[in-house]
Design a protein around this motif. Sequence first.
Motif, PDB file in Angstrom:
ATOM      1  N   ALA A  43       0.828  -1.211   0.000  1.00 33.06           N
ATOM      2  CA  ALA A  43       0.000   0.000   0.000  1.00 33.06           C
ATOM      3  C   ALA A  43       0.861   1.259   0.000  1.00 33.06           C
ATOM      4  O   ALA A  43       0.595   2.203  -0.760  1.00 33.06           O
ATOM      5  CB  ALA A  43      -0.929  -0.014   1.208  1.00 33.06           C
ATOM      6  N   ASP A  44       1.897   1.278   0.841  1.00 26.81           N
ATOM      7  CA  ASP A  44       2.766   2.460   0.922  1.00 26.81           C
ATOM      8  C   ASP A  44       3.499   2.720  -0.390  1.00 26.81           C
ATOM      9  O   ASP A  44       3.551   3.856  -0.876  1.00 26.81           O
ATOM     10  CB  ASP A  44       3.775   2.305   2.053  1.00 26.81           C
ATOM     11  CG  ASP A  44       3.133   2.345   3.429  1.00 26.81           C
ATOM     12  OD1 ASP A  44       1.961   2.767   3.540  1.00 26.81           O
ATOM     13  OD2 ASP A  44       3.815   1.945   4.406  1.00 26.81           O
ATOM     14  N   LEU A  45       4.077   1.674  -0.970  1.00 26.06           N
ATOM     15  CA  LEU A  45       4.835   1.851  -2.206  1.00 26.06           C
ATOM     16  C   LEU A  45       3.929   2.180  -3.385  1.00 26.06           C
ATOM     17  O   LEU A  45       4.300   2.946  -4.271  1.00 26.06           O
ATOM     18  CB  LEU A  45       5.670   0.606  -2.506  1.00 26.06           C
ATOM     19  CG  LEU A  45       6.840   0.362  -1.561  1.00 26.06           C
ATOM     20  CD1 LEU A  45       7.555  -0.936  -1.909  1.00 26.06           C
ATOM     21  CD2 LEU A  45       7.818   1.530  -1.587  1.00 26.06           C
ATOM     22  N   ARG A  46       2.738   1.625  -3.382  1.00 32.34           N
ATOM     23  CA  ARG A  46       1.785   1.931  -4.464  1.00 32.34           C
ATOM     24  C   ARG A  46       1.357   3.392  -4.390  1.00 32.34           C
ATOM     25  O   ARG A  46       1.310   4.089  -5.398  1.00 32.34           O
ATOM     26  CB  ARG A  46       0.584   1.004  -4.370  1.00 32.34           C
ATOM     27  CG  ARG A  46      -0.317   1.082  -5.568  1.00 32.34           C
ATOM     28  CD  ARG A  46      -1.155  -0.176  -5.675  1.00 32.34           C
ATOM     29  NE  ARG A  46      -2.097  -0.061  -6.763  1.00 32.34           N
ATOM     30  CZ  ARG A  46      -1.843  -0.405  -8.016  1.00 32.34           C
ATOM     31  NH1 ARG A  46      -0.658  -0.887  -8.321  1.00 32.34           N
ATOM     32  NH2 ARG A  46      -2.753  -0.266  -8.952  1.00 32.34           N
ATOM     33  N   LYS A  47       1.082   3.852  -3.172  1.00 34.18           N
ATOM     34  CA  LYS A  47       0.691   5.252  -2.984  1.00 34.18           C
ATOM     35  C   LYS A  47       1.837   6.186  -3.371  1.00 34.18           C
ATOM     36  O   LYS A  47       1.646   7.185  -4.062  1.00 34.18           O
ATOM     37  CB  LYS A  47       0.309   5.487  -1.523  1.00 34.18           C
ATOM     38  CG  LYS A  47      -0.264   6.866  -1.261  1.00 34.18           C
ATOM     39  CD  LYS A  47      -0.521   7.149   0.199  1.00 34.18           C
ATOM     40  CE  LYS A  47      -1.161   6.005   0.933  1.00 34.18           C
ATOM     41  NZ  LYS A  47      -1.382   6.283   2.358  1.00 34.18           N
ATOM     42  N   SER A  49       4.322   5.587  -5.437  1.00 33.64           N
ATOM     43  CA  SER A  49       4.583   5.571  -6.876  1.00 33.64           C
ATOM     44  C   SER A  49       3.545   6.392  -7.635  1.00 33.64           C
ATOM     45  O   SER A  49       3.857   6.994  -8.658  1.00 33.64           O
ATOM     46  CB  SER A  49       4.613   4.131  -7.399  1.00 33.64           C
ATOM     47  OG  SER A  49       3.334   3.559  -7.354  1.00 33.64           O
ATOM     48  N   GLN A  50       2.304   6.433  -7.150  1.00 29.51           N
ATOM     49  CA  GLN A  50       1.272   7.226  -7.813  1.00 29.51           C
ATOM     50  C   GLN A  50       1.504   8.714  -7.608  1.00 29.51           C
ATOM     51  O   GLN A  50       1.254   9.515  -8.496  1.00 29.51           O
ATOM     52  CB  GLN A  50      -0.110   6.821  -7.314  1.00 29.51           C
ATOM     53  CG  GLN A  50      -0.513   5.447  -7.801  1.00 29.51           C
ATOM     54  CD  GLN A  50      -1.829   4.965  -7.209  1.00 29.51           C
ATOM     55  OE1 GLN A  50      -2.329   5.534  -6.250  1.00 29.51           O
ATOM     56  NE2 GLN A  50      -2.367   3.904  -7.780  1.00 29.51           N
ATOM     57  N   LEU A  51       2.023   9.083  -6.437  1.00 34.31           N
ATOM     58  CA  LEU A  51       2.292  10.495  -6.165  1.00 34.31           C
ATOM     59  C   LEU A  51       3.536  10.977  -6.892  1.00 34.31           C
ATOM     60  O   LEU A  51       3.589  12.095  -7.375  1.00 34.31           O
ATOM     61  CB  LEU A  51       2.451  10.723  -4.659  1.00 34.31           C
ATOM     62  CG  LEU A  51       1.201  10.502  -3.803  1.00 34.31           C
ATOM     63  CD1 LEU A  51       1.542  10.651  -2.329  1.00 34.31           C
ATOM     64  CD2 LEU A  51       0.099  11.461  -4.209  1.00 34.31           C
ATOM     65  N   GLY A  52       4.556  10.129  -6.950  1.00 33.20           N
ATOM     66  CA  GLY A  52       5.831  10.533  -7.532  1.00 33.20           C
ATOM     67  C   GLY A  52       5.978  10.229  -8.999  1.00 33.20           C
ATOM     68  O   GLY A  52       6.956  10.631  -9.625  1.00 33.20           O
ATOM     69  N   GLY A  53       5.041   9.498  -9.573  1.00 37.77           N
ATOM     70  CA  GLY A  53       5.125   9.190 -10.993  1.00 37.77           C
ATOM     71  C   GLY A  53       6.126   8.103 -11.327  1.00 37.77           C
ATOM     72  O   GLY A  53       6.531   7.961 -12.463  1.00 37.77           O
ATOM     73  N   GLY A  54       6.515   7.317 -10.356  1.00 35.19           N
ATOM     74  CA  GLY A  54       7.462   6.231 -10.594  1.00 35.19           C
ATOM     75  C   GLY A  54       6.757   4.986 -11.108  1.00 35.19           C
ATOM     76  O   GLY A  54       5.607   5.025 -11.533  1.00 35.19           O
ATOM     77  N   VAL A  55       7.473   3.881 -11.066  1.00 31.64           N
ATOM     78  CA  VAL A  55       6.922   2.604 -11.504  1.00 31.64           C
ATOM     79  C   VAL A  55       5.847   2.161 -10.518  1.00 31.64           C
ATOM     80  O   VAL A  55       6.060   2.185  -9.303  1.00 31.64           O
ATOM     81  CB  VAL A  55       8.040   1.542 -11.589  1.00 31.64           C
ATOM     82  CG1 VAL A  55       7.471   0.187 -11.967  1.00 31.64           C
ATOM     83  CG2 VAL A  55       9.107   1.979 -12.573  1.00 31.64           C
ATOM     84  N   THR A  56       4.697   1.764 -11.032  1.00 31.64           N
ATOM     85  CA  THR A  56       3.589   1.343 -10.184  1.00 31.64           C
ATOM     86  C   THR A  56       3.891   0.000  -9.548  1.00 31.64           C
ATOM     87  O   THR A  56       4.325  -0.935 -10.213  1.00 31.64           O
ATOM     88  CB  THR A  56       2.293   1.240 -11.008  1.00 31.64           C
ATOM     89  OG1 THR A  56       2.058   2.497 -11.635  1.00 31.64           O
ATOM     90  CG2 THR A  56       1.116   0.890 -10.136  1.00 31.64           C
ATOM     91  N   MET A  57       3.651  -0.084  -8.260  1.00 30.02           N
ATOM     92  CA  MET A  57       3.838  -1.332  -7.507  1.00 30.02           C
ATOM     93  C   MET A  57       2.731  -2.292  -7.891  1.00 30.02           C
ATOM     94  O   MET A  57       1.561  -1.917  -7.947  1.00 30.02           O
ATOM     95  CB  MET A  57       3.772  -1.010  -6.009  1.00 30.02           C
ATOM     96  CG  MET A  57       3.998  -2.159  -5.111  1.00 30.02           C
ATOM     97  SD  MET A  57       5.723  -2.585  -5.122  1.00 30.02           S
ATOM     98  CE  MET A  57       5.755  -3.743  -3.788  1.00 30.02           C
ATOM     99  N   SER A  58       3.101  -3.536  -8.177  1.00 28.94           N
ATOM    100  CA  SER A  58       2.093  -4.528  -8.560  1.00 28.94           C
ATOM    101  C   SER A  58       2.233  -5.773  -7.689  1.00 28.94           C
ATOM    102  O   SER A  58       3.182  -5.911  -6.921  1.00 28.94           O
ATOM    103  CB  SER A  58       2.241  -4.902 -10.040  1.00 28.94           C
ATOM    104  OG  SER A  58       3.426  -5.639 -10.227  1.00 28.94           O
ATOM    105  N   VAL A  59       1.300  -6.676  -7.842  1.00 24.22           N
ATOM    106  CA  VAL A  59       1.314  -7.923  -7.087  1.00 24.22           C
ATOM    107  C   VAL A  59       2.555  -8.734  -7.442  1.00 24.22           C
ATOM    108  O   VAL A  59       3.109  -9.435  -6.609  1.00 24.22           O
ATOM    109  CB  VAL A  59       0.024  -8.731  -7.354  1.00 24.22           C
ATOM    110  CG1 VAL A  59       0.063 -10.076  -6.672  1.00 24.22           C
ATOM    111  CG2 VAL A  59      -1.190  -7.939  -6.879  1.00 24.22           C
ATOM    112  N   ARG A  60       3.024  -8.615  -8.672  1.00 22.73           N
ATOM    113  CA  ARG A  60       4.247  -9.322  -9.084  1.00 22.73           C
ATOM    114  C   ARG A  60       5.443  -8.900  -8.241  1.00 22.73           C
ATOM    115  O   ARG A  60       6.331  -9.702  -7.976  1.00 22.73           O
ATOM    116  CB  ARG A  60       4.531  -9.078 -10.568  1.00 22.73           C
ATOM    117  CG  ARG A  60       3.470  -9.703 -11.465  1.00 22.73           C
ATOM    118  CD  ARG A  60       3.785  -9.495 -12.897  1.00 22.73           C
ATOM    119  NE  ARG A  60       4.904 -10.383 -13.249  1.00 22.73           N
ATOM    120  CZ  ARG A  60       5.533 -10.334 -14.392  1.00 22.73           C
ATOM    121  NH1 ARG A  60       5.171  -9.454 -15.305  1.00 22.73           N
ATOM    122  NH2 ARG A  60       6.516 -11.152 -14.666  1.00 22.73           N
TER     123      ARG A  60
END
Length: 96
Positions: A43-47, A49-60
């Motif tokens: 949850a933290d990394l996904r949030k 990445s969405q704010l910073g425009g980086g690579v989206t965190m996925s289940v993989r």
Amino acid sequence: EVDVTTLQIIPQDLVRKYIMYAKSHVRPNVGQVDENKLSQLYADLRKESQLGGGVTMSVRHIESIIRLTEAHAKLHLREYAREDDMNAAIRLFLAC
């Protein structure tokens, strides 16, 4: 801290045997790992990445962390993955 002057070199043949033994005899159970820690990290990394425009965190990515946790436990010839195995996997994942 490790004093490198007192370290001994491990013979390559012994390292090969160790790896072969771990591959063929050790199957760590990762069922005991902290799922809450993984879900919070996700949850933290996904949030972030969405704010910073980086690579989206996925289940993989989470599956990769679980495999790294298993590999770390296998390196230590453990039957069960521990929290320190997961912490090492997360540190490695975040370093890449």
